[in-house]
Structures are given as C-alpha cells and as structure tokens.
Design a protein around this motif. Structure first.
Motif, PDB file in Angstrom:
ATOM      1  N   VAL A  99     -10.184  57.095 -14.850  1.00 49.60           N
ATOM      2  CA  VAL A  99     -10.238  57.736 -16.160  1.00 49.60           C
ATOM      3  C   VAL A  99     -10.583  56.713 -17.240  1.00 49.60           C
ATOM      4  O   VAL A  99     -11.425  56.960 -18.120  1.00 49.60           O
ATOM      5  N   ALA A 100      -9.938  55.546 -17.190  1.00 48.72           N
ATOM      6  CA  ALA A 100     -10.228  54.510 -18.180  1.00 48.72           C
ATOM      7  C   ALA A 100     -11.688  54.070 -18.090  1.00 48.72           C
ATOM      8  O   ALA A 100     -12.337  53.818 -19.119  1.00 48.72           O
ATOM      9  N   TRP A 101     -12.231  53.983 -16.878  1.00 49.75           N
ATOM     10  CA  TRP A 101     -13.636  53.615 -16.698  1.00 49.75           C
ATOM     11  C   TRP A 101     -14.546  54.677 -17.310  1.00 49.75           C
ATOM     12  O   TRP A 101     -15.530  54.358 -17.978  1.00 49.75           O
ATOM     13  N   ALA A 102     -14.213  55.952 -17.087  1.00 53.14           N
ATOM     14  CA  ALA A 102     -15.003  57.031 -17.683  1.00 53.14           C
ATOM     15  C   ALA A 102     -15.027  56.906 -19.206  1.00 53.14           C
ATOM     16  O   ALA A 102     -16.081  57.071 -19.844  1.00 53.14           O
ATOM     17  N   ARG A 103     -13.888  56.596 -19.797  1.00 51.55           N
ATOM     18  CA  ARG A 103     -13.847  56.432 -21.255  1.00 51.55           C
ATOM     19  C   ARG A 103     -14.636  55.194 -21.677  1.00 51.55           C
ATOM     20  O   ARG A 103     -15.276  55.194 -22.744  1.00 51.55           O
ATOM     21  N   SER A 104     -14.619  54.159 -20.862  1.00 52.67           N
ATOM     22  CA  SER A 104     -15.367  52.948 -21.211  1.00 52.67           C
ATOM     23  C   SER A 104     -16.868  53.190 -21.213  1.00 52.67           C
ATOM     24  O   SER A 104     -17.621  52.441 -21.852  1.00 52.67           O
ATOM     25  N   LEU A 105     -17.324  54.237 -20.520  1.00 54.18           N
ATOM     26  CA  LEU A 105     -18.735  54.592 -20.507  1.00 54.18           C
ATOM     27  C   LEU A 105     -19.125  55.448 -21.713  1.00 54.18           C
ATOM     28  O   LEU A 105     -20.269  55.896 -21.814  1.00 54.18           O
ATOM     29  N   GLY A 106     -18.165  55.691 -22.600  1.00 54.01           N
ATOM     30  CA  GLY A 106     -18.459  56.385 -23.838  1.00 54.01           C
ATOM     31  C   GLY A 106     -18.001  57.830 -23.898  1.00 54.01           C
ATOM     32  O   GLY A 106     -18.256  58.516 -24.895  1.00 54.01           O
ATOM     33  N   HIS A 107     -17.313  58.306 -22.885  1.00 54.62           N
ATOM     34  CA  HIS A 107     -16.880  59.696 -22.865  1.00 54.62           C
ATOM     35  C   HIS A 107     -15.563  59.859 -23.618  1.00 54.62           C
ATOM     36  O   HIS A 107     -14.609  59.110 -23.396  1.00 54.62           O
ATOM     37  N   ARG A 108     -15.506  60.878 -24.463  1.00 50.88           N
ATOM     38  CA  ARG A 108     -14.321  61.095 -25.278  1.00 50.88           C
ATOM     39  C   ARG A 108     -13.362  62.102 -24.659  1.00 50.88           C
ATOM     40  O   ARG A 108     -12.146  61.986 -24.827  1.00 50.88           O
ATOM     41  N   ARG A 109     -13.903  63.121 -23.976  1.00 57.58           N
ATOM     42  CA  ARG A 109     -13.045  64.167 -23.419  1.00 57.58           C
ATOM     43  C   ARG A 109     -13.156  64.139 -21.904  1.00 57.58           C
ATOM     44  O   ARG A 109     -14.231  64.337 -21.342  1.00 57.58           O
ATOM     45  N   VAL A 110     -12.025  63.913 -21.254  1.00 53.18           N
ATOM     46  CA  VAL A 110     -11.973  63.705 -19.810  1.00 53.18           C
ATOM     47  C   VAL A 110     -11.098  64.775 -19.174  1.00 53.18           C
ATOM     48  O   VAL A 110      -9.975  65.018 -19.629  1.00 53.18           O
ATOM     49  N   ALA A 111     -11.609  65.391 -18.122  1.00 56.91           N
ATOM     50  CA  ALA A 111     -10.805  66.312 -17.317  1.00 56.91           C
ATOM     51  C   ALA A 111     -10.610  65.707 -15.938  1.00 56.91           C
ATOM     52  O   ALA A 111     -11.483  64.999 -15.429  1.00 56.91           O
ATOM     53  N   THR A 112      -9.472  65.983 -15.326  1.00 54.27           N
ATOM     54  CA  THR A 112      -9.205  65.533 -13.963  1.00 54.27           C
ATOM     55  C   THR A 112      -9.048  66.750 -13.057  1.00 54.27           C
ATOM     56  O   THR A 112      -8.344  67.702 -13.408  1.00 54.27           O
TER      57      THR A 112
END
Length: 284
Positions: free
Chosen positions: A111-124
């Motif tokens: 999840v942290a990696w996904a945010r580091s790629l610029g994504h603001r809203r993350v679903a799991t």
C-alpha cells in the motif's frame, strides 16, 4: 510479455496494450523482501469515483504470477491501476509464511508503495488468507491523510476494503479442506509438501501472541467502507464465517453471499470482479 531492466531490483514490463508496468522487490517493516508488481490503469478517470489503485492480496499458497491472480488484476485494471504482490514465504518473496499474522506488514508495504507512485486513494482486495489480512490491515492501519499526517500509518492506510472468502476466526477445522491446511501448516511433513509441492515456505513456530482475529478486526475498520464476499458453496469456510464478520460490522459492512460460488480466486468470475469494481467506485 517483454521485460527490460529498470535498475536496482526493479523491472519494467509492457502489457498487451503496450503500457509500461513495474516489478520490484520491497522490504516489509521487519526487513522481509516482498515481490510486487504494478499495472497501470485506464486513462480518463477524471470525475470518476472510487480508488485510483487497487492492491490485491492473494490466498495461501498463491503468488502474483498465478493465472487467476493475473486475470483478476487485469479485470480491476479496466477501472484503476493495480498492485499485486506475493506474501512472504510464497513464490519469489523472502521469509516464511505466518499464515495471516505478519503478512499484514507485506500488505502495508504494498500500500505504501502504491502511494509512493502518486496514488491518493487506495483500495485493498483480499482472498481467503488475503481476505483475513486486508481486514486486520484496515483495523491496524486506519485513518490519517498521507499528505498531511506524519508517521507510517498515514502512508499505509486503505480507503476501502473487500474481503473475499475470508475466515472469521482462527484455528477453524470444521471442514475437510481446512483440516488438510492445518496438517500442512502444523506438521513437519506438511511443511515439506508446502515447500516443494506448493512453493510455500511455512514458519515452524506457533503464533505468540495470537494475532487479532478477523472478526475482532472488523469493528475497528469503520468508517472505512467494507465489503464481505462469500460463496454459498465454499468448501473451506461455511456461511457462518461471513455472517459473523458482517454482524461484527454492526451495519457498517456490506455482505454479498454469492450463489453457486466456491472458494477465493479460483471461484471469482470476471463478472464478480466487475461488480466489486463497481462497488468500489460507488464508495468514492
């Protein structure tokens, strides 16, 4: 699929549409190396609701290269970017499986990696063991704004959670498939079969302490949107498991009991993937 070096541990991959993706190794908070891949989503998402990236957590003995995980990722990629990863002890990832305990650290790293790629809203979205992990992760890594709040929790939080075919409680042995899983996990001969037959390296120590159970985690997830999906022909976990989870949500969780569906990724149809994607979009 073509693969070229991107430097360090990373690789870039081109999918069938020519869009570039990423594959690399991350380190979880305890230092275990986790195999992770990124698939870009569609363009033109302006004005659409829902997450802009979906992180997919596979079930026990799976990995991100399994055909059913790749199929599910491709389905979600029609709506958002997708991160898939391989839990510790599985496939190319390091360490040994703790069957749902320290795997929360693996998901948090993804999840942290996904945010580091610029994504603001993350679903799991998790399946079976991964279904239990997404619930515990949401309970333990909730709240905060990753752009303004300090600390790791803000970077690792999720904005929506979907648990598919997940257990409600630990140590369940009420079905023949789960008795086989317990043999695989608790017996030396079973762990040998797991290592060489299923590419799954299983830890030989008991949980100490026993981690928060999925049903204990659910009340801690709100106000994060939560969807529980379960098949009425699941051979591993009968319907009392999803019903317990939904009850623990005290009205804050949506429950889908799918007619004719079996267990986890193998039983998840393309149509169900699309419906889950629609649910995520509506939850904004």
């Amino acid at each position: 699929m073509s693969v070229v070096r991107a430097g360090g541990d990373g690789r870039t991959e081109a999918d069938g549409t020519g869009r570039a993706g990423l594959r690399t190794l991350l380190r979880a908070a305890d230092g275990v190396r986790i195999d992770v891949a990124y698939r870009p989503g569609p363009g033109g998402r302006e004005g659409r609701g829902g997450p802009d990236v979906i992180v997919v957590a596979h079930g026990f003995t799976g990995d991100l290269d399994r055909p059913h995980i790749r199929r599910i990722a491709a389905g979600f990629a029609r709506r958002a970017a997708v991160v898939t990863f391989t839990f510790r002890g599985h496939g190319r990832s390091g360490g040994r499986s703790t069957v749902g305990d320290r795997e929360v650290l693996d998901l948090a790293a993804a999840v942290a990696w996904a945010r580091s790629l610029g994504h603001r809203r993350v679903a799991t979205v998790g399946f079976s063991m991964g279904g239990s992990v997404v619930l515990r992760h949401a309970a333990l890594h909730g709240g905060g704004d990753p752009d303004t709040d300090a600390g790791r929790t803000a970077r690792t939080r999720t904005d929506a959670v979907v648990s598919v075919s997940g257990p409600a409680r630990w140590f369940y042995r009420g079905t023949a498939p789960m008795r086989r899983v317990h043999w695989l996990v608790t017996r030396p001969a079973g762990r040998v079969v797991g290592r060489y037959g299923l590419r799954t390296r299983i830890h030989d120590k008991d949980w100490d302490p026993v981690p928060l159970s999925p049903v204990q985690a659910v009340p801690l997830i709100a106000p994060t949107p939560l969807l529980i999906v379960h098949g009425d022909r699941d051979p591993y976990f009968p319907l009392d498991h999803p019903r317990m989870l939904a009850t623990a949500g005290a009205g804050a969780a949506d429950l889908w009991l799918e007619q004719g569906m079996g267990h986890a990724e193998h039983a998840t149809t393309d149509a169900l993937v699309a419906r889950i994607g629609e649910w995520l979009e509506k939850r904004g």
